[in-house]
Every structure is written in C-alpha cells, then in structure tokens.
Write an enzyme that holds these catalytic residues in place. Structure first.
Site, PDB file in Angstrom:
ATOM      1  N   ASP A  66      76.675  30.386  -2.237  1.00 25.85           N
ATOM      2  CA  ASP A  66      76.725  29.988  -0.825  1.00 25.85           C
ATOM      3  C   ASP A  66      75.803  28.824  -0.471  1.00 25.85           C
ATOM      4  OD1 ASP A  66      74.281  31.220  -1.057  1.00 25.85           O
ATOM      5  OD2 ASP A  66      74.554  32.624   0.587  1.00 25.85           O
ATOM      6  N   HIS A  67      74.844  28.497  -1.330  1.00 26.85           N
ATOM      7  CA  HIS A  67      73.832  27.507  -0.974  1.00 26.85           C
ATOM      8  C   HIS A  67      74.180  26.078  -1.399  1.00 26.85           C
ATOM      9  CE1 HIS A  67      71.164  30.609   0.368  1.00 26.85           C
ATOM     10  NE2 HIS A  67      70.103  29.810   0.393  1.00 26.85           N
ATOM     11  N   ASP A  81      66.288  35.879  -1.410  1.00 23.74           N
ATOM     12  CA  ASP A  81      66.402  35.024  -0.244  1.00 23.74           C
ATOM     13  C   ASP A  81      65.579  35.666   0.854  1.00 23.74           C
ATOM     14  OD1 ASP A  81      68.449  32.706   0.925  1.00 23.74           O
ATOM     15  OD2 ASP A  81      67.778  34.126   2.445  1.00 23.74           O
ATOM     16  N   ARG A  91      66.017  29.334  11.456  1.00 26.79           N
ATOM     17  CA  ARG A  91      64.823  28.600  11.030  1.00 26.79           C
ATOM     18  C   ARG A  91      65.008  27.141  11.386  1.00 26.79           C
ATOM     19  NH1 ARG A  91      63.189  30.740   5.407  1.00 26.79           N
ATOM     20  NH2 ARG A  91      62.358  32.409   6.715  1.00 26.79           N
ATOM     21  N   SER A 126      61.236  30.250   3.290  1.00 24.11           N
ATOM     22  CA  SER A 126      62.193  30.804   2.338  1.00 24.11           C
ATOM     23  C   SER A 126      61.495  31.470   1.148  1.00 24.11           C
ATOM     24  CB  SER A 126      63.115  29.698   1.813  1.00 24.11           C
ATOM     25  OG  SER A 126      63.842  29.107   2.856  1.00 24.11           O
ATOM     26  N   ARG A 130      61.314  31.030  -1.824  1.00 17.23           N
ATOM     27  CA  ARG A 130      61.626  29.929  -2.746  1.00 17.23           C
ATOM     28  C   ARG A 130      60.688  30.002  -3.935  1.00 17.23           C
ATOM     29  NH1 ARG A 130      62.902  24.844   0.631  1.00 17.23           N
ATOM     30  NH2 ARG A 130      64.484  26.327   1.330  1.00 17.23           N
TER      31      ARG A 130
END
Length: 786
Positions: A123-124, A188, A473, A668, A670
């Site tokens: 999806d990213h 995520d 965000r 995020s 990340r």
C-alpha cells in the site's frame, strides 16, 4: 509453562481442550481469532495474583504474557509504567515499505515458516497522481522487483500477501483480522487502528515484528492506562474524527507517551466500529502505545457485516460469560479525561503538527491571525484514518446536496478508498460515480498523498498553499515534498464541504455559498449509513490471498547482487565489552521526527536496500548551532551533508552520536531511522525525551538511547565534542539493573570537561541485544544454539 503456576503442561492441554469446547469456532475462522479459552484461563491466573479490578487493556495484555507468575508475582500496583512484560502476540501485519526489512531480518533466523499468522500489504509504494488505474499500473511497473520479493516471501513462509491495489493495511486488517481481545503487532505506527474492534494492536519496527514471527517473547514496558470517559452522543457535523483531534489538542504529541488510551462510558454505544478505529488510529499522534475500546454491539455488527459472524457471536458469549472484553467495575485509571460528545464541535488541527487543535467556530479567525493562506488549494478524503463506508457515505451526502444546486468543488478534490472491498461497495451504491461526476479524482486503494506519495501538478514545490485532509499526520513537507504546504487535519465532512467554498475561513455549519442565481446555499449536516444496507461487496478475487497459506520451501527468494532496491543483510558488529567513546556529529534543534531522520517520499523505493536508503539519514534535521538543515561541520570546519559526514567518520572508525531535544523519533514506526544511523557508525543518541517506538527501534539495532537527567545539559554540548560513557560496562554486567543511570564524560572541542548524568531504560533482554550487536543477532544466536 511456568505462567500457570503449579499446573503441569499435561493438565494445561486438557484444560484448554475443555475451554475450546466452550468457546469453539468453525475451522475457517480459527486463524482469524485469538484462542479465547486460553486467554480466559490466563486471565483467571492474573486475577489470583493481582486481586484488583483490571482495565480492559490490562486484561488483553496480561492474558498474552509468556509467564504470568514471573511477570506479575509480588508486583502489586507497581506494574503500570514500571514492569517489563514478555508477551506472545497473536498476529503480525506488515506494510510493503517496512515489510522488506522485516522479512530480510526474518530470513536470517533460518525458520521454515512464521510462528504466528501474518500478512503483507502492498500500500505504500503507489504514487497518487492521475487516478487509480494508471497510478496502479505505474506502481506495479516501477516496484515489480519489490512486489515479487514480498510475494515470494509470502509463499515461502506461509504469509498472506495482499498485492498492490488491494487496500491500505489498516483498513484490510479491520475488515479481516482485528477482533476483540486480539493482540497484534504491525510494522506501521497506525497499527492501533485495529483497536476499533477491541484489539490491542501496537506499531513496531521490523525487528520487533521478527520477535513475534519467531515466537520470541516480545518485550514491552507495561503502559499506564489513560481512561477517556465519553459522555453523550455525537451530533450533526461532529464525527469520531473530532473526538481524537480534540483529544490531541488536550494531550499534545507527547501527552500519551507511555500510556494505552482506553475509552469508556455511555458515549461508546453510539460510535460505529469504524469511527472507533479512526480514534485509535490517530492515538499515534499523541504518542500513545496504542488505543482500544471494550466490546460493544457495534463491533458485533461490523464483524458480522464483514463475514465474521461466528467470531461476533463468540465474542458476545465470551464477554457475557467471563467479562473478559470489558473493564472491571471499580477499575482505577492512571489518568482520566472526560469528553462530552453532545457538546463537542468539529475541530481542525495543524499546520505542521497534529496537536494544534482549533474548534471550527474559531478556525477562520485563527487563519487570519496566523496569516495562513486563506485560499484552499486541495481537499483530500480517505486514507487509513477515514476511508470507511460510513465516512464515504457522509461525504457523499454533502456532495449530493451541492450537486442538486449545480455546485462543483472549487479546488482539486481527491478520494482514496481504504480497500478494494470499500471501492467495490461504494461503486455499487453509486458513491464513486457521484464523486467522479463532481470532478473528483479517485485514487488507488493505497496510502498515496497521506505518506508523501503524491505527485502534484497544481503548485510549485516551494509555493505556500493550504490543503485540508482527513489524514492523521501533517508534518512539514510530508504530503507532497513542499515545506510550504500547510496540511490541516479534519473530518471528511469538513474537507468535503470546504472544498466547495475554496476558502479556509468558511464555516459550513453557519456560512452559506452564493449561487449563480444570487441565492444562498447552506449545507445540511451530513448523514450516511454506518454499514451498507446491501452488505459489503467483495473486491476483485485476484486480490484475496489464501485463507490459510502453507509454507513452501521450494520457493526461491532471489535478491540480485546488482539490485539497487534490495540487499541481503550483514550482521552488525557485537559490542566490544568496553565503554563507548563517541563524537557528537550533530546537535539537533527542535522537532525531529522519523520523517526528518529517514525521509519517505522518493526514498521509499530503497526500503529494502540499507546502504542506499542510509543516504537520507537525518537530512531533514536542523543544526542547533547554525540553524542550517542537513549541514554539519568536520573538525576543520569543512561543511558536509549529514549522511556524508557520517560516512566519512565511519570510514575513519570514529563512532558518533547525535544530541537532540524532546520526543526524538516522533511519527512513523520507521525502523530505518534506527537501522541507517547504526549502519553508518552511530552508537548513541542523547536527547531530552524519545518517542516510544523509536527508542525501542534504537535498542533493537544496538544503539544506546539515553535521555538527559538534567535537560539544561543539552545547552552545554557542542558538535565535535567527545562523549564517553563511564559506567556502561557496569550497567551491562548488571543486566540493566543499575538504577537507571549512565554517567557521561563530555569533552568540548576546547578541552573543557563536564560530567553529565543520563537516564537509560534498558531491560535485561535489551542489554542482550546490545551485547550481541542487535536483536536479530541475538535471536539468530539463540536459534543456532537451540
């Protein structure tokens, strides 16, 4: 299993069989639900030890403990905020950008399959530009190597693979996997979205995900519990989004750190499950570990509508029989916030931070007072936060009102369905045709503009402009790479209505729009069904993975040595057993999110290639000594880009550290924000405070995260100073149990020496990660010796 006290393993198995008969599910539902029988029995043991009322979040967390007795015995009321919990999550979900590194790490463990059900969601990596069909085709062509890698990992290890176009990870999890009482990890930060169906779902880095995938106990410092008491019921223009945007304003981006947000009160009964998911989703913006709701009838309705009726019936039965899925009477929360839904008004948050919350009635004045661009440049609805059927139906009701008066949106209007199931359903029910008839661009079922995957043609890269989104965000330059784009967060209702006015000072509750015939048009409040009357329509069959995929060892996972997108991992060096001696490479000023530390956007394509993506490390950070962004200075005052100096010092075998302010690593989940600094020679981060996920990610990669005991010591530190630990060896020898302090010797460039006290939060297991060089090294060593 020590966690059940004196019960033998044989007795335990027999007892579980009895529980399973009481709480049984059809075969095809078992992998999509936690074992309620086992969890209820675990909870019974928890109750005997703690002997006090429990919050709902505590019930779910503690029933997933690896060893109940070891974790809780003798702890009394000192568990929340104090005790490290070792947990066995039920499920793992990974989005494509972070799944690459998670799976590359998992591959080093040598397992034939994952130990728990897991899913991969593409999806990213889909850029929003022209519309769903062309954008999707372009993304598949551009990212084929990555998608093929992820799909082959799914087949090899028995992981469900949701390909590009299937939907956003959090919407698909809500539609398929989230259920009351579930404990799930997701790579995520908005994984808590699943709390809308009563799950404890926590955003983590890839190394944490590997813990769960390998059934290695996953460690979490027991969060405190923030109770949010909801009274009344939402009215008119106010939606669930406004509850969390209002709460973000109360708590700030750091106010939820170390807490689980647990909603309670009579106001729950009127909230749709998808609205509760929206609130849980944006709990990430206040730093909360996660957010959740106790079981409600609306959850059962949603489970049934999404094909999980047996699980809904079982959850209802479990709750009535045991009270497992709700808080105990008399529970004490660590803090309580009260919100009256009946008097709450819509809120708009931003720009540049999700906690700058302004009520709609005062927003127009705020726009003028702050000289924000009044003209609206774009309106965007959807994303993982607000893409449910209910969200789309309410927005469509406003579009229909405007259409009947001959109005068109005055700005580009974008719609992002959350999943192919949502897209198929709202197309059948006429919502997509309605949006398109008004000139809306319907984007792919993917993250798109919400995470920086937005190719804009309407403004230049440096042009100041205001956008309204229903996202979660809004950090500077996050959506389109333009640091002068002001993103204001609000509900899809407000975005839609204001897109017809084209003016940020417009209040759709009180103001009218002048029609071509000179009359005034005023919107009525939005309405829309919470669930489709005809039921959900399944999306394209090719998007649906096997219900229970089996691992296939014959599948080859090929990673080309010439690839610039994927690279196999080399283990980090183990700790040398000595005190750390580092040089301050950068002193950061102000907000430093994971977007600043490991930028997304165009860099997402390198998520599977650690060396390439490390070239973006801290390029968004502001140098506190010069106010320059991505500029640091070597000893001879030669200027460098931040990653360039990291590379130079790493080649010179000069370990370095970064000094920063509050909430370092906000945003995020990340993992590359920890992996890249470690790869480039970073060994320590010293700041005023950390965001939870980032601090954990640093520990997982063998970087020592420390916070100033006296925040004023931040002012003393200068770049190119030497920063050395003085009692690290002792802390490691004591398994982290040295009182929680690390003493530091700071030698400034002029030779002046200061002694600084810093705090650490290293647990015994995290000490082992540090000694081994990383958590993955440690897991691999344990697997090799088993």
């Amino acid at each position: 299993m020590r966690g059940l006290g004196s019960l033998s393993s044989r007795t335990l198995r027999r007892t579980l069989a009895t529980q399973s008969e009481l709480f049984s599910l059809p075969e095809n539902m078992r992998s999509r639900s936690p074992d309620y029988g086992f969890l209820v029995q675990q909870l019974e043991h928890v109750r005997k030890i703690l002997d006090r009322p429990l919050s709902y979040a505590e019930k779910v967390l503690y029933s997933h403990l690896v060893d109940v007795e070891d974790a809780l015995e003798g702890k009394g009321r000192t568990i929340r905020g104090e005790t490290y919990l070792k947990l066995n999550p039920d499920r793992v979900a990974m989005q494509d950008a972070s799944a690459q590194m998670a799976l590359l790490q998992f591959m080093t463990c040598g397992m034939k399959s994952t130990a728990v059900p897991a899913s991969i969601h593409c999806d990213h990596l889909i850029v929003g530009h022209d519309g769903a069909e062309s954008d999707l085709q372009s993304a598949i062509a551009t990212n084929k190597e990555v998608f093929d890698f992820l799909e082959s990992c799914g087949k090899r290890y028995g992981i469900q693979f949701w390909g590009p176009g299937s939907g956003i990870i959090h919407q698909i999890v809500l539609e398929n996997y989230s259920v009351p009482g579930l404990m799930m990890l997701g790579t995520d930060s908005h994984t808590p979205n699943a709390g809308g169906l009563g799950a404890i779902a926590i955003g983590v880095g890839g190394a944490d995900a590997v813990d769960a995938l390998t059934r290695t106990p996953w460690e979490l410092k027991a969060p405190k519990i923030l109770g949010v008491h909801l009274k009344g019921a939402l009215q008119g223009w106010t939606s669930a989004k406004d509850v969390i945007t209002y709460l973000a304003g109360l708590l700030t981006v750091r106010g939820g750190t170390g807490y689980i947000i647990e909603y309670f009160g009579e106001g729950l009964q009127s909230l749709p499950a998808t609205g509760m998911a929206t609130m849980c989703n944006m709990g990430a913006e206040v730093g909360a570990t996660t957010s959740t709701f106790p079981y409600t009838a609306k959850m059962g309705d949603y489970l049934t509508a999404t094909g999980r009726g047996p699980i809904a019936e079982l959850a209802e039965r479990v709750n009535k029989t045991t009270g497992f899925l709700q808080a105990d009477e008399g529970v004490e929360y660590d803090n309580v916030v009260e919100i009256d839904l009946s008097s709450l008004e819509p809120h708009i948050n931003g720009p540049f931070t999700p906690d700058l919350s302004t009520p709609l009635s005062g927003f127009g004045d705020a726009v003028k007072q702050n000289n924000w661009p009044e003209k609206l440049a774009a309106g965007l609805i959807g994303s993982c936060t607000n893409s449910s059927y209910h969200d789309m139906a309410r927005a469509a009701s406003l579009v229909k009102q405007a259409q009947e008066k001959g109005l068109k949106p005055k700005v580009p209007f974008f719609v992002t369905p959350g999943s192919d199931q949502i897209r198929s359903t709202i197309t059948r029910d006429g919502l997509i045709p309605l949006f398109e008839s008004e000139g809306a661009t319907v984007l792919a079922n993917a993250c798109g503009p919400c995470i920086g995957q937005w190719q804009r043609d309407d403004v230049s890269k440096e042009e100041p402009n205001s956008i309204l989104t229903s996202y979660n965000r809004n950090f500077r330059a996050r959506n389109d790479g333009n640091p002068n784009t002001l993103n204001f967060l609000t509900s899809p209702d407000i975005v839609t209505a204001m897109s017809y006015a084209g003016d940020l000072t417009f209040n759709p509750i009180t103001d009218s729009i002048k029609l071509s015939d000179g009359t005034d048009f005023k919107f009525d409040p939005p309405t829309g069904a919470e669930l489709p009357e005809q039921g959900f329509q399944a999306g394209l069959s090719e998007f649906l993975p096997a219900a229970d995929p089996q691992p296939d060892e014959s599948i080859e996972i090929a990673v080309s040595p010439e690839s610039d997108r994927l690279a196999l991992l080399e283990p980090f060096d183990a700790w040398n057993g000595k005190e750390l001696s580092t040089t301050v490479l950068l002193k950061v000023k102000g907000k430093c999110t994971t977007d600043h530390i490991s930028a997304a956007g165009v860099w997402l394509k390198y998520k599977g290639h650690l060396e390439n993506i490390s070239n973006n490390t801290l390029i968004g950070a502001q140098n506190a000594e010069t106010d320059e962004v991505n500029v640091v200075y070597d000893f001879d005052k030669t200027p460098f880009g931040i990653p360039e100096l990291m590379i130079k010092w790493n080649n010179e075998n000069r370990p370095w550290c970064v000094v920063a302010e509050h909430n370092y690593g906000e945003g995020s989940a990340r993992e590359h924000a920890a992996l890249s600094p470690r790869f480039l020679g970073g060994r320590m981060i010293l700041c005023k405070s950390f965001a939870r996920i980032h601090e954990t990610n640093l520990k997982k990669q063998g970087i020592l995260p420390l916070t100033f005991d006296n925040e004023n010591d931040y002012d003393i530190v200068k770049s190119c100073s030497k920063l050395e630990t003085e009692n690290l060896v002792d802390m490691i020898r004591k398994g982290g149990n040295n009182g929680g302090f690390i003493n530091l010797k700071l030698t400034l460039p002029n030779g002046e020496v200061h002694h600084i006290k810093a705090r650490h939060t290293m647990s015994a297991d995290q000490v082992e990660f540090f000694k081994a060089g990383s958590a993955i090294n440690y897991i691999g060593q344990k697997a090799a010796s088993a």
